[in-house]
Design an enzyme around this catalytic site. Structure first.
Site, PDB file in Angstrom:
ATOM      1  CG  ASN B 409      -1.968   1.096   1.169  1.00  0.00           C
ATOM      2  OD1 ASN B 409      -1.769   2.133   0.533  1.00  0.00           O
ATOM      3  ND2 ASN B 409      -3.093   0.900   1.825  1.00  0.00           N
ATOM      4  CG  ASP B 410       1.559   3.172   3.690  1.00  0.00           C
ATOM      5  OD1 ASP B 410       1.681   2.644   4.806  1.00  0.00           O
ATOM      6  OD2 ASP B 410       0.555   3.806   3.322  1.00  0.00           O
ATOM      7  CB  VAL B 411       5.909   0.403  -0.840  1.00  0.00           C
ATOM      8  CG1 VAL B 411       6.276   0.038   0.580  1.00  0.00           C
ATOM      9  CG2 VAL B 411       5.107  -0.698  -1.500  1.00  0.00           C
ATOM     10  CB  CYS B 412       2.786   1.491  -4.966  1.00  0.00           C
ATOM     11  SG  CYS B 412       1.703   0.286  -4.221  1.00  0.00           S
TER      12      CYS B 412
END
Lengths: 116, 483
Positions: B409-412
């Site tokens: 989630n947060d990494v993209c």
């Protein structure tokens, strides 16, 4: 314990037959140098190897086992030896488990390139 | 200098200690490179073996029952844990081992307290305190060893709990607030002073140190509790450093230079590794340790009002994959939780059979631990050559037909690049939105650890595949096989 006494010749040269430097001073020298080495050893570490490195360094911190082994000495008395037993057990788990787990993680790195 | 079993002189012991220290330094250096790490680990283990063997040769007047018993039990437990525990539980295992190492240092110091307090009752009023008996430096070293070792123990146990999903709260009553932490730290310092310099009877000295243990355990809990699960790797690295410091302090207690050297090595290198990990998340260490995102839990469970989300299924997506020339898979924590790595491998094989190029984009902090995704995919026999890290793959997304995001989630999240006020601003992210089509496999629209909305999910070229990662990939495999 394992003290660290400077040969008396050097001490004599210093103070004309005085005592060796207290262990505290030598210990601090050693600490400073070892900390510097530790800082310099770890430079570029790719993220893939962060976890095994952490695991390996953790296993090394099990060096406390060397101190724990002394605590089995009779001079420590019942309570001391009990603490010593606990310390020996825990430090051994840390070392044995630590090195084995690190190796297990690293084994996967080698295998991967072989299959397709 | 005592002569043990083998009547070894102290000079021989020192020489072997030097060899052990060199093994540690050399081993640690090699451990930081992918190709040399395995031999580095072996070198470090050799150093440990040397140190232990020579110490066994030196110790005299010991209860061999205690000694052999401790080593045997420890070996059995260590062996069992290291070989039986699942790969995905590796991070929590490292935390556990680390805690035990810190505890061991504390117990060694306590054993010294027991030994000295025995002499205190003999010598009575003349010595007056622990420092009177053995010097101020000894008293401080013992206090620090007990303090740091105990903080490491409880902190590591909390980290273990958070990583294995058993603990998810950020507070335990008042414990966890930084004000309470400050107070507890002050109490610990006072106890160190009292235990080492003021307590005058053997009973008082011992109980003062035990009180210190309790206070330090509370401090350890309070420091780690407020930190979210996703930041645990940084915390463990820091705790690793602490256990090294505890060992070094024990070295001052026992006047053992190998303990000081090895402890300092681990302490210092652990600190550098912690900094490196923080940089990969583009956050500073104080930010990780003391700033919290959410009140109770670190985000999650909030459906932040998405519009224009396109929900899809395996039936619709399989033909898209089939027609693609290049697919990039982005694994995340969801993949680990669902244990979907083998199914993913299966899907990748099918796609490759159809002439599709499959690559994996591994973000440095994807998963529960750096390298977590690599270990999982390696377990599923995914070839090393197909894994790419952020710098290598980010430019490639615009050439890819499909990007499949599996439980990440947060990494993209594009907000990291676009919005300077966001909590994740500046964090390097994977540019999955550059691909022609983005398929996001997720159980719901809930937020990731950072607790913020991800505009990727509402993008025009994004298809959401709601479901468990393993089940969804299984469905895709089934559909692809029919095409």
């Amino acid at each position: 314990m394992s003290g660290f006494a400077i040969p008396t010749v050097a001490a004599a040269a210093q103070e004309g037959g005085g005592e060796p430097l207290p262990f505290l001073i030598i210990g601090i020298w050693i600490l400073l140098l070892a900390v510097f080495v530790g800082f310099e050893l770890i430079t570029k570490v790719p993220p893939t190897i962060h976890t095994p490195l952490m695991s390996g360094a953790n296993a090394i911190s099990g060096i406390t086992i060397v101190g724990a082994l002394y605590c089995a000495g009779t001079g420590y008395g019942g309570l001391g030896q009990f603490f010593g037993f606990l310390a020996i057990t825990m430090a051994t788990v840390n070392c044995v488990g630590g090195f084995l787990v690190t190796d297990r993680m690293l084994k996967m790195f080698g295998q991967r390139g072989k299959k397709s | 200098m005592t002569l043990g079993l083998l009547a070894i002189s102290s000079s021989v012991e020192q020489v072997v200690y030097m060899a052990a220290a060199l093994c540690f330094i050399f081993g640690l250096k090699r451990l930081s490179g992918v190709k040399t790490a395995r031999s580095g680990n072996a070198f470090a283990a050799l150093g440990m073996a040397l140190a232990v063997i020579i110490t066994l040769g030196i110790v005299a007047d010991v209860s061999w029952f205690v000694l052999i018993g401790g080593v045997a039990v420890g070996t059995a437990i260590g062996l069992a844990l290291a070989t039986r525990v699942q790969m995905t539980a590796m991070p929590e295992l490292v935390a556990l081992f680390n805690g035990l190492g810190g505890a061991a240092s504390a117990f060694v110091a306590l054993a010294e307290v027991a030994r000295f307090s025995g002499r205190l009752s003999e010598e009575g009023a003349t010595a007056g305190s622990l420092s009177g008996l053995g010097g101020a430096d000894l008293a401080v070293a013992i206090g620090l060893s007990v303090l740091i070792g105990s903080v490491t123990l409880s902190g590591s146990l909390i980290a273990f709990g958070k990583l294995s999903g058993k603990i998810w709260k950020n507070r335990f009553g008042p414990i966890g607030s930084q004000a309470v932490n400050l107070a507890t730290a002050a109490v610990c310092v006072l106890l160190v002073v009292w235990a080492g310099f003021m307590a005058s009877s053997s009973g008082a000295v011992l109980s003062a140190h035990l009180l210190l243990v309790v206070a330090a355990l509370v401090l350890g809990i309070g420091l780690v509790m407020p930190i979210g699960g996703a930041d645990m790797p940084v915390v463990i690295s820091l705790l690793n450093s602490y256990s090294g410091l505890a060992a070094a302090a024990t070295g001052f207690v026992l006047q053992n230079n190998l303990l000081i050297i090895a402890g300092s090595l681990v302490g210092a290198s652990g600190l550098i590794l912690t900094q490196i990990m923080c940089k990969a998340m583009n956050r500073s260490l104080p930010n990780v340790l003391f700033a919290t995102f959410g009140e109770e839990e670190g985000g999650g469970g909030k459906d932040e009002g998405y519009t224009g989300v396109k929900s899809s299924g395996a039936e619709e997506c399989a033909p898209i994959l089939d027609a693609a020339r290049s697919v990039i898979i982005v694994p995340g924590y969801g993949l680990a939780v669902a244990q979907a790595q083998h199914k993913v491998r299966e899907m990748a094989s099918i796609l490759e059979g159809k002439g599709v190029e499959v690559r994996y984009a591994i973000h440095p902090v994807a998963g529960r631990m750096p390298g977590h995704m690599n270990v999982l995919l390696a377990e599923a026999d995914v070839p090393y050559e197909q894994l790419f890290d952020l710098d290598q793959i980010n430019a490639e997304f615009r050439n890819a037909d499909v990007a499949i995001v599996l439980g990440a989630n947060d990494v993209c999240n594009p907000v990291a690049n676009d919005d300077p006020t966001s909590p994740i601003a500046g964090m390097p992210v994977l540019n999955v939105w550059d691909a022609q089509t983005v398929m996001v496999v997720k159980r719901s629209l809930s937020a990731g650890y950072a607790g913020i909305k991800n505009p990727l999910f509402e993008a025009d070229n994004t298809l959401m595949l709601f479901g468990d990662a393993k089940k969804m990939v299984e469905d895709l495999v089934t559909e692809l096989q029919e095409l």
